[in-house]
Motif scaffolding. Sequence first.
Motif, PDB file in Angstrom:
ATOM      1  N   ALA A  61       6.226   2.485   3.086  1.00  0.00           N
ATOM      2  CA  ALA A  61       7.146   2.771   4.184  1.00  0.00           C
ATOM      3  C   ALA A  61       8.088   1.568   4.296  1.00  0.00           C
ATOM      4  O   ALA A  61       8.129   0.529   4.029  1.00  0.00           O
ATOM      5  CB  ALA A  61       6.600   2.879   5.417  1.00  0.00           C
ATOM      6  N   LYS A  62       9.537   2.153   4.319  1.00  0.00           N
ATOM      7  CA  LYS A  62      10.481   1.380   4.140  1.00  0.00           C
ATOM      8  C   LYS A  62      11.502   1.546   5.470  1.00  0.00           C
ATOM      9  O   LYS A  62      11.657   2.727   5.715  1.00  0.00           O
ATOM     10  CB  LYS A  62      11.542   1.529   2.888  1.00  0.00           C
ATOM     11  CG  LYS A  62      10.840   1.191   1.622  1.00  0.00           C
ATOM     12  CD  LYS A  62      11.692   1.232   0.508  1.00  0.00           C
ATOM     13  CE  LYS A  62      10.903   0.659  -0.737  1.00  0.00           C
ATOM     14  NZ  LYS A  62      11.792   0.822  -2.042  1.00  0.00           N
ATOM     15  N   ALA A  63      11.916   0.532   5.902  1.00  0.00           N
ATOM     16  CA  ALA A  63      12.949   0.632   7.159  1.00  0.00           C
ATOM     17  C   ALA A  63      14.334  -0.070   6.862  1.00  0.00           C
ATOM     18  O   ALA A  63      14.507  -0.619   5.663  1.00  0.00           O
ATOM     19  CB  ALA A  63      12.321  -0.088   8.232  1.00  0.00           C
ATOM     20  N   THR A  64      15.000  -0.426   7.976  1.00  0.00           N
ATOM     21  CA  THR A  64      16.250  -1.010   7.667  1.00  0.00           C
ATOM     22  C   THR A  64      16.083  -2.635   7.423  1.00  0.00           C
ATOM     23  O   THR A  64      15.029  -3.016   7.851  1.00  0.00           O
ATOM     24  CB  THR A  64      17.286  -0.716   8.878  1.00  0.00           C
ATOM     25  OG1 THR A  64      16.373  -1.305  10.088  1.00  0.00           O
ATOM     26  CG2 THR A  64      17.489   0.553   9.117  1.00  0.00           C
ATOM     27  N   LEU A  65      17.053  -3.344   6.891  1.00  0.00           N
ATOM     28  CA  LEU A  65      16.940  -4.537   6.865  1.00  0.00           C
ATOM     29  C   LEU A  65      16.067  -5.039   5.785  1.00  0.00           C
ATOM     30  O   LEU A  65      15.357  -6.206   6.143  1.00  0.00           O
ATOM     31  CB  LEU A  65      16.964  -5.352   8.061  1.00  0.00           C
ATOM     32  CG  LEU A  65      18.070  -4.994   9.174  1.00  0.00           C
ATOM     33  CD1 LEU A  65      17.524  -5.960  10.656  1.00  0.00           C
ATOM     34  CD2 LEU A  65      19.467  -5.492   8.602  1.00  0.00           C
ATOM     35  N   GLY A  66      15.704  -4.073   4.892  1.00  0.00           N
ATOM     36  CA  GLY A  66      14.610  -4.572   4.053  1.00  0.00           C
ATOM     37  C   GLY A  66      12.996  -4.716   4.482  1.00  0.00           C
ATOM     38  O   GLY A  66      12.372  -5.139   3.711  1.00  0.00           O
ATOM     39  N   GLU A  68       9.778  -3.495   4.775  1.00  0.00           N
ATOM     40  CA  GLU A  68       8.696  -2.525   3.983  1.00  0.00           C
ATOM     41  C   GLU A  68       7.268  -2.763   4.284  1.00  0.00           C
ATOM     42  O   GLU A  68       6.528  -3.948   4.499  1.00  0.00           O
ATOM     43  CB  GLU A  68       9.016  -2.742   2.613  1.00  0.00           C
ATOM     44  CG  GLU A  68       8.344  -1.993   1.724  1.00  0.00           C
ATOM     45  CD  GLU A  68       8.882  -2.419   0.136  1.00  0.00           C
ATOM     46  OE1 GLU A  68       8.214  -1.617  -0.784  1.00  0.00           O
ATOM     47  OE2 GLU A  68       9.703  -2.901   0.036  1.00  0.00           O
ATOM     48  N   PHE A  69       6.459  -1.881   4.253  1.00  0.00           N
ATOM     49  CA  PHE A  69       5.112  -1.822   4.461  1.00  0.00           C
ATOM     50  C   PHE A  69       4.350  -0.845   3.256  1.00  0.00           C
ATOM     51  O   PHE A  69       4.774   0.161   2.961  1.00  0.00           O
ATOM     52  CB  PHE A  69       4.694  -1.161   5.811  1.00  0.00           C
ATOM     53  CG  PHE A  69       5.250  -1.817   6.963  1.00  0.00           C
ATOM     54  CD1 PHE A  69       4.621  -2.989   7.514  1.00  0.00           C
ATOM     55  CD2 PHE A  69       6.409  -1.401   7.425  1.00  0.00           C
ATOM     56  CE1 PHE A  69       5.254  -3.586   8.747  1.00  0.00           C
ATOM     57  CE2 PHE A  69       7.101  -1.973   8.739  1.00  0.00           C
ATOM     58  CZ  PHE A  69       6.460  -2.989   9.200  1.00  0.00           C
ATOM     59  N   ASN A  70       3.343  -1.516   2.795  1.00  0.00           N
ATOM     60  CA  ASN A  70       2.785  -0.631   1.987  1.00  0.00           C
ATOM     61  C   ASN A  70       1.190  -1.121   1.915  1.00  0.00           C
ATOM     62  O   ASN A  70       0.763  -2.144   2.380  1.00  0.00           O
ATOM     63  CB  ASN A  70       3.045  -0.990   0.391  1.00  0.00           C
ATOM     64  CG  ASN A  70       2.923  -2.531   0.185  1.00  0.00           C
ATOM     65  OD1 ASN A  70       2.012  -2.997  -0.378  1.00  0.00           O
ATOM     66  ND2 ASN A  70       4.017  -3.206   0.056  1.00  0.00           N
ATOM     67  N   GLY A  71       0.403  -0.018   1.563  1.00  0.00           N
ATOM     68  CA  GLY A  71      -1.187  -0.260   1.529  1.00  0.00           C
ATOM     69  C   GLY A  71      -1.800   1.046   1.149  1.00  0.00           C
ATOM     70  O   GLY A  71      -1.247   1.868   0.816  1.00  0.00           O
TER      71      GLY A  71
END
Length: 210
Positions: A61-66, A68-71
């Motif tokens: 998952a990506k949001a504004t201002l760089g 980012e979450f992943n897993g």
Amino acid sequence: MPSKKNTKWNDIETSCKDPGIYAWYLINSIGSADRDVPDGWSRLVEKYISDHERPGMGVNAKATLGLEFNGEINHVTIDEDKGKSWSPNTESIDIVTDLLNLSVPNLAAPLYIGVAPNGIRGRLMDHKRDIKRYRREGIEKIANIRDRDPEREEDRIFASRVVSRNIDVNKLWIEYITIGRESYEGDLEEGLKTAEFILNRIFFPILGKK
């Protein structure tokens, strides 16, 4: 015309040789003796439920201002916080058991949907050999083999998932629809693969595909 049939693990060798499309299911077969021991009954049902857990899913998952979450997220079938709230009282066990035992295929999710342009029996035998080989030689050993046919990678994924879950192969059930080679004028293989593509995206088989 299409013909609908079914078979079980021990009868795959005598299944139809015509081309078609097929789906694997896992039947529930709780016997009368198992119903008399509520704790044992609950363990059998829990195993049946866990065998239907979907494999973990990678998420990014990506949001504004760089940001980012992943897993990886896992499919939760029974909420441990709820304890045995899903378990029926003793008087209802017979009702629940009979319904579960008769749920395949009409009320069940498929484990795998595949296509067999060269014949149902040959494809099912491929699956059976893969499952038996994984059980005999071990998943990790076979996974390290590099000279594998990439076109059969999805078959091996299915076989490895069956074995890793310690699924009783005698509870595997296959429903299939055959198409006579002379029944249609169109491209038979293309038609089968298109139907497989659509069905996989409608039903999302539990142990199928990557």
